[in-house]
Design a protein around this motif. Structure first.
Motif, PDB file in Angstrom:
ATOM      1  N   ILE A   1     -15.958  74.512 -28.211  1.00 53.69           N
ATOM      2  CA  ILE A   1     -15.770  75.021 -27.129  1.00 53.69           C
ATOM      3  C   ILE A   1     -16.575  76.654 -26.950  1.00 53.69           C
ATOM      4  O   ILE A   1     -16.492  77.071 -27.851  1.00 53.69           O
ATOM      5  CB  ILE A   1     -13.971  75.626 -28.053  1.00 53.69           C
ATOM      6  N   THR A   2     -17.261  76.405 -25.408  1.00 53.13           N
ATOM      7  CA  THR A   2     -18.182  77.516 -25.540  1.00 53.13           C
ATOM      8  C   THR A   2     -17.107  77.851 -24.195  1.00 53.13           C
ATOM      9  O   THR A   2     -16.998  78.259 -23.603  1.00 53.13           O
ATOM     10  CB  THR A   2     -18.885  76.826 -24.321  1.00 53.13           C
ATOM     11  N   CYS A   3     -17.550  79.890 -24.833  1.00 47.26           N
ATOM     12  CA  CYS A   3     -16.883  80.759 -24.372  1.00 47.26           C
ATOM     13  C   CYS A   3     -18.043  81.957 -23.314  1.00 47.26           C
ATOM     14  O   CYS A   3     -19.214  81.751 -23.446  1.00 47.26           O
ATOM     15  CB  CYS A   3     -15.920  81.758 -25.058  1.00 47.26           C
ATOM     16  N   TYR A   4     -16.521  82.313 -22.388  1.00 46.30           N
ATOM     17  CA  TYR A   4     -18.342  83.388 -21.607  1.00 46.30           C
ATOM     18  C   TYR A   4     -17.718  85.204 -21.324  1.00 46.30           C
ATOM     19  O   TYR A   4     -17.501  86.067 -22.333  1.00 46.30           O
ATOM     20  CB  TYR A   4     -18.786  82.396 -20.298  1.00 46.30           C
ATOM     21  N   ASN A   5     -16.815  84.627 -20.300  1.00 47.18           N
ATOM     22  CA  ASN A   5     -16.169  86.717 -19.850  1.00 47.18           C
ATOM     23  C   ASN A   5     -14.242  85.951 -19.977  1.00 47.18           C
ATOM     24  O   ASN A   5     -14.123  86.602 -19.118  1.00 47.18           O
ATOM     25  CB  ASN A   5     -16.816  86.860 -19.010  1.00 47.18           C
ATOM     26  N   GLU A   6     -14.110  85.004 -21.405  1.00 48.96           N
ATOM     27  CA  GLU A   6     -12.814  84.705 -20.718  1.00 48.96           C
ATOM     28  C   GLU A   6     -11.522  86.357 -21.300  1.00 48.96           C
ATOM     29  O   GLU A   6     -11.860  86.549 -21.781  1.00 48.96           O
ATOM     30  CB  GLU A   6     -12.318  83.377 -20.744  1.00 48.96           C
ATOM     31  N   ASP A   7     -10.280  85.787 -20.565  1.00 50.29           N
ATOM     32  CA  ASP A   7      -9.489  87.055 -21.088  1.00 50.29           C
ATOM     33  C   ASP A   7      -9.134  86.344 -21.956  1.00 50.29           C
ATOM     34  O   ASP A   7      -9.051  85.304 -22.588  1.00 50.29           O
ATOM     35  CB  ASP A   7      -8.857  87.558 -20.179  1.00 50.29           C
ATOM     36  N   GLU A   8      -7.825  87.454 -22.967  1.00 46.50           N
ATOM     37  CA  GLU A   8      -7.060  86.734 -23.901  1.00 46.50           C
ATOM     38  C   GLU A   8      -6.174  86.398 -23.522  1.00 46.50           C
ATOM     39  O   GLU A   8      -6.168  84.554 -24.200  1.00 46.50           O
ATOM     40  CB  GLU A   8      -6.397  88.375 -24.681  1.00 46.50           C
ATOM     41  N   GLU A   9      -5.522  85.844 -22.578  1.00 49.25           N
ATOM     42  CA  GLU A   9      -4.993  84.978 -22.274  1.00 49.25           C
ATOM     43  C   GLU A   9      -5.232  83.456 -22.523  1.00 49.25           C
ATOM     44  O   GLU A   9      -4.610  82.826 -22.692  1.00 49.25           O
ATOM     45  CB  GLU A   9      -3.640  84.954 -21.158  1.00 49.25           C
ATOM     46  N   THR A  10      -6.168  83.165 -21.566  1.00 50.90           N
ATOM     47  CA  THR A  10      -6.704  82.278 -20.817  1.00 50.90           C
ATOM     48  C   THR A  10      -7.618  81.980 -22.069  1.00 50.90           C
ATOM     49  O   THR A  10      -7.208  80.169 -22.522  1.00 50.90           O
ATOM     50  CB  THR A  10      -8.600  82.448 -20.186  1.00 50.90           C
ATOM     51  N   LEU A  11      -8.186  82.207 -23.435  1.00 47.79           N
ATOM     52  CA  LEU A  11      -8.616  81.938 -24.324  1.00 47.79           C
ATOM     53  C   LEU A  11      -6.684  81.073 -25.673  1.00 47.79           C
ATOM     54  O   LEU A  11      -7.244  79.977 -25.980  1.00 47.79           O
ATOM     55  CB  LEU A  11      -9.128  82.864 -25.185  1.00 47.79           C
TER      56      LEU A  11
ATOM     57  N   ARG B   1     -12.511  94.931 -23.820  1.00 50.73           N
ATOM     58  CA  ARG B   1     -13.191  94.752 -24.482  1.00 50.73           C
ATOM     59  C   ARG B   1     -14.052  92.848 -24.100  1.00 50.73           C
ATOM     60  O   ARG B   1     -13.662  92.532 -23.149  1.00 50.73           O
ATOM     61  CB  ARG B   1     -11.744  93.089 -25.561  1.00 50.73           C
ATOM     62  N   THR B   2     -15.033  92.888 -25.334  1.00 44.41           N
ATOM     63  CA  THR B   2     -15.473  91.799 -25.270  1.00 44.41           C
ATOM     64  C   THR B   2     -14.946  90.624 -25.490  1.00 44.41           C
ATOM     65  O   THR B   2     -13.610  90.630 -26.122  1.00 44.41           O
ATOM     66  CB  THR B   2     -17.209  91.586 -25.839  1.00 44.41           C
ATOM     67  N   THR B   3     -15.433  89.041 -25.143  1.00 42.80           N
ATOM     68  CA  THR B   3     -14.576  87.625 -25.435  1.00 42.80           C
ATOM     69  C   THR B   3     -15.029  87.659 -27.230  1.00 42.80           C
ATOM     70  O   THR B   3     -14.064  87.439 -27.672  1.00 42.80           O
ATOM     71  CB  THR B   3     -15.897  87.080 -25.145  1.00 42.80           C
ATOM     72  N   SER B   4     -15.830  88.388 -27.410  1.00 44.39           N
ATOM     73  CA  SER B   4     -16.408  88.120 -29.449  1.00 44.39           C
ATOM     74  C   SER B   4     -15.352  89.244 -29.799  1.00 44.39           C
ATOM     75  O   SER B   4     -14.163  88.642 -30.797  1.00 44.39           O
ATOM     76  CB  SER B   4     -17.591  88.841 -29.767  1.00 44.39           C
ATOM     77  N   GLU B   5     -14.651  90.038 -29.334  1.00 44.10           N
ATOM     78  CA  GLU B   5     -13.784  90.993 -29.729  1.00 44.10           C
ATOM     79  C   GLU B   5     -11.818  90.261 -29.788  1.00 44.10           C
ATOM     80  O   GLU B   5     -11.328  90.593 -30.350  1.00 44.10           O
ATOM     81  CB  GLU B   5     -14.290  92.422 -29.589  1.00 44.10           C
ATOM     82  N   ILE B   6     -12.605  89.516 -28.130  1.00 40.50           N
ATOM     83  CA  ILE B   6     -10.842  88.782 -28.269  1.00 40.50           C
ATOM     84  C   ILE B   6     -10.661  87.636 -29.606  1.00 40.50           C
ATOM     85  O   ILE B   6      -9.141  88.039 -29.986  1.00 40.50           O
ATOM     86  CB  ILE B   6     -10.701  87.942 -26.854  1.00 40.50           C
ATOM     87  N   LEU B   7     -11.837  86.972 -29.825  1.00 37.34           N
ATOM     88  CA  LEU B   7     -11.796  85.740 -30.790  1.00 37.34           C
ATOM     89  C   LEU B   7     -11.474  86.358 -31.749  1.00 37.34           C
ATOM     90  O   LEU B   7     -10.751  85.670 -32.481  1.00 37.34           O
ATOM     91  CB  LEU B   7     -13.016  84.638 -29.726  1.00 37.34           C
ATOM     92  N   ARG B   8     -12.418  87.963 -32.368  1.00 39.79           N
ATOM     93  CA  ARG B   8     -11.280  88.349 -33.805  1.00 39.79           C
ATOM     94  C   ARG B   8     -10.254  88.135 -34.055  1.00 39.79           C
ATOM     95  O   ARG B   8      -9.887  88.427 -35.154  1.00 39.79           O
ATOM     96  CB  ARG B   8     -12.924  89.434 -34.166  1.00 39.79           C
ATOM     97  N   GLY B   9      -9.919  88.831 -32.700  1.00 44.56           N
ATOM     98  CA  GLY B   9      -8.487  89.250 -32.643  1.00 44.56           C
ATOM     99  C   GLY B   9      -7.700  88.158 -32.528  1.00 44.56           C
ATOM    100  O   GLY B   9      -6.360  87.621 -33.190  1.00 44.56           O
ATOM    101  N   LEU B  10      -8.066  86.987 -32.729  1.00 44.15           N
ATOM    102  CA  LEU B  10      -7.101  85.618 -31.978  1.00 44.15           C
ATOM    103  C   LEU B  10      -7.065  85.091 -33.819  1.00 44.15           C
ATOM    104  O   LEU B  10      -6.451  83.926 -33.595  1.00 44.15           O
ATOM    105  CB  LEU B  10      -7.956  85.409 -30.963  1.00 44.15           C
TER     106      LEU B  10
ATOM    107  N   VAL C   1     -17.683  78.978 -29.755  1.00 47.54           N
ATOM    108  CA  VAL C   1     -19.153  79.872 -29.115  1.00 47.54           C
ATOM    109  C   VAL C   1     -18.969  80.797 -28.387  1.00 47.54           C
ATOM    110  O   VAL C   1     -18.965  79.982 -27.470  1.00 47.54           O
ATOM    111  CB  VAL C   1     -19.929  78.931 -29.079  1.00 47.54           C
ATOM    112  N   ALA C   2     -18.662  81.743 -28.585  1.00 48.17           N
ATOM    113  CA  ALA C   2     -19.042  83.245 -27.789  1.00 48.17           C
ATOM    114  C   ALA C   2     -20.218  83.886 -26.969  1.00 48.17           C
ATOM    115  O   ALA C   2     -21.414  83.818 -27.906  1.00 48.17           O
ATOM    116  CB  ALA C   2     -18.687  84.437 -28.435  1.00 48.17           C
ATOM    117  N   ASP C   3     -20.575  83.335 -25.844  1.00 43.09           N
ATOM    118  CA  ASP C   3     -21.859  83.667 -25.841  1.00 43.09           C
ATOM    119  C   ASP C   3     -22.724  85.077 -24.998  1.00 43.09           C
ATOM    120  O   ASP C   3     -22.350  85.367 -23.946  1.00 43.09           O
ATOM    121  CB  ASP C   3     -22.481  83.010 -24.418  1.00 43.09           C
ATOM    122  N   GLY C   4     -22.549  85.754 -26.230  1.00 35.74           N
ATOM    123  CA  GLY C   4     -23.024  87.036 -25.737  1.00 35.74           C
ATOM    124  C   GLY C   4     -21.874  87.926 -25.718  1.00 35.74           C
ATOM    125  O   GLY C   4     -21.135  87.797 -26.446  1.00 35.74           O
TER     126      GLY C   4
END
Length: 496
Positions: free
Chosen positions: A1-11, A45-54, A33-36
């Protein structure tokens, strides 16, 4: 799953759809995979921070840290680092899916200077982190520290050695897959060992968001049920979309008891990871449409194997709802399509012969894309000529009959009258699809940016990721085989 700048709801929607499929959770492992360090517009929040919380992180022996790897890029962009975090994602209905986060965080200089988009190297680089790792595991090559961590956590979560993974499914972070999607794709793979790639039908999740999304509904429908379905008859779908496709990692040789790498074969990955973009053709191949180019590379390497379309494997994606974003997206797609078709024309071993061959179909597809604007001019010429009293009714009737037959076939196969409504909207938008967008794409053949498709903030200064002094001071990335990494890891644990 390639991620870039998606918001929490989308992810969350995407991860929920994967976790809630009827394919057993103990038979799937999600690599996210969060691309940066990129943030979505309107969210600090960055995408990485959102993913850590999910995800629910699994305890590890020691804190995770960024591990260096060689990225896809030229000059200073070839260096990067990523953090590997094992965990479990729990969906809204309680389904749990094991997952591994790969968060690209950038070089030390990027992190120290808070560079915008630190670690961002593109979707192709995100895919190649996993593909290169699978290749090295399957072929018993030397592993980087990043790949060793992937091996450890994958074995722990999947309870299976990574060299036994057979299928890899690629899903975009803004795509939701249906409950039966994975099961149907796997079933198709199991039925035919000659298939090396599959895709399902992509539908639009935001059909009525604006007039821009409305004109795309029927275009998506015919691109799958006409184009991909016809190509699938020849076993050569020329584009497996990145939003939802499945690939066979390797093929087993029953007699010899060995395996043949397919998706992760050295020939495929060497071409797909190329950074040689010194010509207009190479830039259009490598910088604009990575999904189509991966399909092209696979067909070129294994022309006797099949790329198929499975119409009952359904996913839904969010499409652009603004015309400026849509035309930027289609510029990339059209230019990438033309250059990839030019590559496929040179593949002589595709299915069929002469006019009844996949190679001939590719040629017709290429010519059709090139002459689209002139076809619209000819259509308007016929309409004007008919209004002036010239006897040109027959070609107009034939054109109308083409759409009439499409409507009849849709009613017979889907029994859904609503698609006639979407077809009428598409007909009204033909000047946009067949004239405006192709001409815009042809005029900007030398534009390799992603335009407004992914606007998320200030661009990074790509010349300051790493200085020449720091490049020379970098220690080489250690490479060891799996057993050597395991021995060193056990030794460190015993010392601790």
């Amino acid at each position: 799953i390639t991620c870039y700048n998606e918001d929490e709801e989308t992810l969350r929607r995407t991860l929920d759809s994967i976790a809630q499929t009827n394919y057993a959770n103990n038979r799937k492992l999600a690599f996210i995979v969060a691309d940066g360090e990129v943030s979505c517009a309107g969210d600090h929040r960055t995408t990485s921070e959102i993913l850590r919380g999910l995800i629910t992180k699994i305890p590890t022996e020691k804190p995770t840290r960024p591990l260096p790897y060689i990225a896809i890029g030229e000059g200073p962009r070839e260096f990067n680092a990523a953090e590997v975090i094992p965990g479990v994602y729990k969906s809204a209905n309680g389904a749990s899916t094991p997952c591994i986060l790969v968060l690209k965080v950038g070089t030390k200089l990027e992190r120290r200077t808070d560079s915008p988009k630190a670690g961002n190297r593109g979707k192709r680089d995100s895919q190649l982190i996993i593909l290169q790792w699978l290749k090295n595991v399957l072929m018993n090559n030397h592993l980087t520290p990043l790949e060793f961590e992937l091996c450890r956590y994958a074995s722990q979560l999947a309870r299976l050695n990574p060299d036994q993974f057979e299928y890899l499914m690629m899903v975009d972070a803004d795509t939701q897959i249906d409950v039966e999607c994975i099961a149907r794709l796997v079933a198709a793979m199991e039925r035919d060992a000659g298939i090396m790639g599959l895709c399902g039908e992509t539908r639009i999740a935001n059909k009525t968001a604006s007039w821009v999304t409305r004109i795309q509904v029927y275009e998506y429908y015919i691109s799958h049920h006409l184009s991909k379905a016809f190509e699938s008859l020849w076993g050569g779908v020329t584009c497996l979309p990145g939003c939802c496709s499945m690939y066979r990692i390797f093929s087993r040789k029953a007699a010899a008891g060995s395996v043949v790498p397919l998706l992760v074969s050295p020939e495929v990955l060497c071409a797909y990871s190329s950074t040689d973009t010194h010509t207009l053709h190479q830039k259009n191949l490598l910088l604009l449409g990575e999904d189509r180019y991966l399909t092209t590379v696979l067909l070129r390497a294994f022309p006797k194997r099949k790329m198929m379309y499975v119409p009952r494997a359904i996913c839904r994606t969010t499409v652009p709802d603004k015309f400026s974003v849509l035309i930027s997206q289609r510029r990339r797609w059209i230019n990438s399509t033309i250059h990839n078709l030019l590559e496929l024309i040179l593949v002589t071993d595709l299915c069929g012969t002469f006019c009844c061959s996949m190679q001939f179909l590719v040629l017709m597809d290429l010519l059709g894309n090139v002459v689209l604007p002139s076809s619209v001019v000819f259509l308007y010429y016929l309409i004007i000529a008919e209004c002036l009293g010239h006897p040109v009714a027959l070609p107009l009737m034939l054109m109308a009959l083409t759409f009439l037959l499409q409507g009849i076939m849709i009613l017979i196969t889907t029994q859904r009258v609503v698609y006639i409504y979407w077809m009428l909207i598409y007909i009204l938008a033909i000047p946009i699809w067949n004239f405006v967008m192709p001409l815009y794409a042809f005029w900007r053949f030398d534009d390799f940016s992603w335009g407004k498709t992914r606007m998320c903030g200030p661009e990074a200064d790509r010349t300051t990721f790493i200085t020449e002094e720091e490049r020379l001071a970098l220690e080489p990335i250690p490479l060891r085989r799996w057993k050597d990494w395991m021995r060193d890891n056990l030794h460190r644990l015993n010392q601790d």
